[in-house]
Design a protein around this motif. Structure first.
Motif, short mmCIF file in Angstrom:
data_model
loop_
_atom_site.label_atom_id
_atom_site.label_comp_id
_atom_site.label_asym_id
_atom_site.label_seq_id
_atom_site.Cartn_x
_atom_site.Cartn_y
_atom_site.Cartn_z
N ARG A 1 74.65 -33.35 -39.31
CA ARG A 1 73.90 -32.73 -38.22
C ARG A 1 72.49 -32.42 -38.71
O ARG A 1 72.21 -32.48 -39.90
CB ARG A 1 74.57 -31.44 -37.75
CG ARG A 1 74.64 -30.36 -38.83
CD ARG A 1 75.30 -29.09 -38.32
NE ARG A 1 75.47 -28.08 -39.36
CZ ARG A 1 74.57 -27.16 -39.68
NH1 ARG A 1 73.40 -27.13 -39.05
NH2 ARG A 1 74.82 -26.27 -40.63
N LYS B 1 79.50 -35.78 -26.80
CA LYS B 1 78.32 -35.73 -27.66
C LYS B 1 77.42 -34.53 -27.35
O LYS B 1 76.94 -33.85 -28.26
CB LYS B 1 77.52 -37.03 -27.53
CG LYS B 1 76.35 -37.11 -28.51
CD LYS B 1 75.68 -38.47 -28.45
CE LYS B 1 74.88 -38.65 -27.19
NZ LYS B 1 74.08 -39.89 -27.21
N SER B 2 77.21 -34.26 -26.07
CA SER B 2 76.33 -33.15 -25.69
C SER B 2 76.92 -31.81 -26.12
O SER B 2 76.18 -30.90 -26.53
CB SER B 2 76.08 -33.16 -24.18
OG SER B 2 77.29 -33.04 -23.47
N GLU B 3 78.25 -31.67 -26.05
CA GLU B 3 78.88 -30.42 -26.47
C GLU B 3 78.76 -30.25 -27.98
O GLU B 3 78.51 -29.14 -28.48
CB GLU B 3 80.35 -30.41 -26.04
CG GLU B 3 81.11 -29.15 -26.41
CD GLU B 3 80.56 -27.89 -25.74
OE1 GLU B 3 80.93 -26.78 -26.19
OE2 GLU B 3 79.76 -28.00 -24.79
N LYS B 4 78.92 -31.34 -28.72
CA LYS B 4 78.75 -31.27 -30.17
C LYS B 4 77.32 -30.87 -30.52
O LYS B 4 77.09 -30.05 -31.41
CB LYS B 4 79.08 -32.62 -30.80
CG LYS B 4 80.55 -32.94 -30.91
CD LYS B 4 80.75 -34.23 -31.68
CE LYS B 4 82.23 -34.50 -31.90
NZ LYS B 4 82.46 -35.71 -32.71
N GLU B 5 76.38 -31.46 -29.81
CA GLU B 5 74.97 -31.16 -30.06
C GLU B 5 74.68 -29.69 -29.78
O GLU B 5 73.93 -29.04 -30.51
CB GLU B 5 74.10 -32.07 -29.19
CG GLU B 5 72.64 -32.11 -29.60
CD GLU B 5 72.41 -32.88 -30.89
OE1 GLU B 5 71.33 -32.73 -31.46
OE2 GLU B 5 73.32 -33.62 -31.33
N ARG B 6 75.26 -29.17 -28.72
CA ARG B 6 75.06 -27.76 -28.38
C ARG B 6 75.58 -26.86 -29.49
O ARG B 6 74.91 -25.89 -29.91
CB ARG B 6 75.78 -27.43 -27.06
CG ARG B 6 75.54 -26.00 -26.56
CD ARG B 6 76.45 -25.67 -25.41
NE ARG B 6 77.85 -25.57 -25.82
CZ ARG B 6 78.37 -24.51 -26.43
NH1 ARG B 6 77.62 -23.46 -26.72
NH2 ARG B 6 79.66 -24.49 -26.75
N ASN C 1 73.35 -27.15 -32.70
CA ASN C 1 72.08 -26.43 -32.57
C ASN C 1 72.30 -24.92 -32.63
O ASN C 1 71.49 -24.18 -33.22
CB ASN C 1 71.40 -26.80 -31.24
CG ASN C 1 70.89 -28.22 -31.24
OD1 ASN C 1 70.62 -28.79 -32.30
ND2 ASN C 1 70.75 -28.80 -30.06
N GLU D 1 70.01 -44.59 -22.79
CA GLU D 1 71.10 -43.63 -22.65
C GLU D 1 72.11 -44.01 -21.57
O GLU D 1 73.02 -43.26 -21.28
CB GLU D 1 70.51 -42.25 -22.35
CG GLU D 1 69.65 -41.73 -23.50
CD GLU D 1 68.96 -40.43 -23.18
OE1 GLU D 1 68.68 -40.19 -21.99
OE2 GLU D 1 68.70 -39.66 -24.11
N LYS E 1 66.08 -37.22 -36.49
CA LYS E 1 66.15 -36.51 -35.20
C LYS E 1 64.80 -35.90 -34.86
O LYS E 1 64.38 -35.89 -33.70
CB LYS E 1 67.24 -35.45 -35.24
CG LYS E 1 68.65 -36.02 -35.09
CD LYS E 1 69.65 -34.96 -34.69
CE LYS E 1 70.98 -35.58 -34.31
NZ LYS E 1 71.93 -34.58 -33.78
N GLN F 1 80.94 -40.43 -26.34
CA GLN F 1 79.79 -40.19 -25.47
C GLN F 1 79.99 -38.94 -24.61
O GLN F 1 79.07 -38.18 -24.37
CB GLN F 1 79.55 -41.40 -24.57
CG GLN F 1 78.97 -42.62 -25.28
CD GLN F 1 77.54 -42.39 -25.72
OE1 GLN F 1 77.23 -42.43 -26.89
NE2 GLN F 1 76.67 -42.12 -24.78
N LYS F 2 81.23 -38.73 -24.17
CA LYS F 2 81.51 -37.62 -23.27
C LYS F 2 81.37 -36.26 -23.95
O LYS F 2 81.03 -35.27 -23.31
CB LYS F 2 82.93 -37.78 -22.69
CG LYS F 2 83.08 -38.99 -21.77
CD LYS F 2 84.52 -39.16 -21.32
CE LYS F 2 84.68 -40.40 -20.46
NZ LYS F 2 86.09 -40.64 -20.06
#
Length: 314
Positions: free
Chosen positions: A200, A247-252, A255, A305, A230, A244-245
């Protein structure tokens, strides 16, 4: 891949971008993209209108290329030949004051690179290759590892060298006309936590702590690499739908964890593991591909994307 002849047809018939746009429903911007990138992805509606306008057949307007044929057609100018390796060496020499050894293979489609022996503080090695997509040729860094050889160095120098090295590779790819650059990042085994993790983006304070207090390993290498790319605008890509589904939660979560400044690096990692577990989020340990368009006019971010499986043939 479909290689169009729009530029050639416009020259033959003395048709300008303005004239073609005025006499069709195709915008000048779209015409410019197709004209300047013969492998640009063309929609069915636009292609149909161009065929009617020039009164040519599908086969007369362009040629269908397999991946191998596309590489053979474009590699003579963009492969890892002597001329292009001289360019790469000059970028490293002028901007990083280093010299490397090179070993092209697979008909100059791939390259192995490593530092020369007199490089005192760091050593590095990597592999690069030329790949194809619907947008043309991709410059892909399949593997790259930078290691410290001496304890007598400052982290900032190490980090900045890594960043400048990536920047020179971007300059090389842009100069030769590649439409995008891809950097692969691998998961690593954290021996201190006894678990395997996805890398990360990590703040410089934690990276400094790791490189100064622990033996440099794949963990530090992949974390530094991920943090740099990044910040430089690379977009993570995966052809795994389930990944893909989430990914945004992992990124949140990543961070959020990185901002917990009262925690040590390892406490943050334990927090990350705990939050992943609570959310039933499982790590995907496949190699991650991070993509950066080298010409945003050719490859809008939105296109990178969406339509993942259809557009990317790794």
């Amino acid at each position: 891949m479909y290689k169009n002849r729009l530029k050639e047809l416009m020259l033959e018939r003395n048709i300008s971008n303005h004239k073609l746009a005025k006499e069709t429903t195709i915008s000048r911007q779209a015409i410019s993209k197709i004209k300047n990138n013969e492998f640009h992805d063309i929609s069915v509606n636009v292609l149909t209108e161009l065929l009617e306008y020039f009164d040519v057949s599908f086969n007369e307007f362009g040629t269908i290329y397999t991946r191998e044929e596309c590489l053979r057609a474009l590699l003579p100018d963009k492969g890892f030949n002597h001329k292009n390796l001289d360019l790469l060496e000059s970028l490293f020499s002028e901007n990083l004051r280093i010299s490397c050894k090179y070993h092209p293979y697979s008909s100059e489609q791939c390259l192995n690179i490593w530092s020369k022996g007199y490089f005192k503080k760091f050593s590095f090695s990597g592999n690069m290759r030329i790949n194809t997509s619907l947008y043309g040729l991709t410059f892909e860094i399949t593997d790259f590892d930078l290691y410290k050889k001496s304890e007598n160095f400052h982290f900032d120098d190490f980090y900045n060298f890594y960043k400048k090295f990536i920047i020179q590779l971007e300059h090389y790819a842009l100069t030769l006309g590649f439409t995008q650059i891809v950097i692969n990042v691998n998961s690593y085994t954290d021996k201190d936590l006894d678990t395997r993790l996805e890398p990360r983006k990590v703040n410089s304070k934690d990276l400094n702590f790791l490189t100064n207090n622990y033996k440099y390993s794949n963990r530090e290498n992949e974390l530094i690499k991920t943090s740099i790319i990044k910040k430089r605008g690379y977009i993570e890509h995966s052809d795994n739908d389930s990944y893909q589904k989430i990914k945004s939660e992992k990124e949140r979560i990543n961070n959020y964890v990185d901002c917990l400044n009262h925690l040590t690096f390892f406490e943050k990692e334990q927090k990350r593991i705990s939050m992943f577990s609570e959310g039933n989020i499982y790590s995907d340990h496949d190699t991650k591909k991070f993509i950066k368009p080298l010409n945003s006019e050719f490859i809008p971010k939105e296109k990178l994307e969406k339509d993942v499986k259809r557009r990317w043939g790794w």
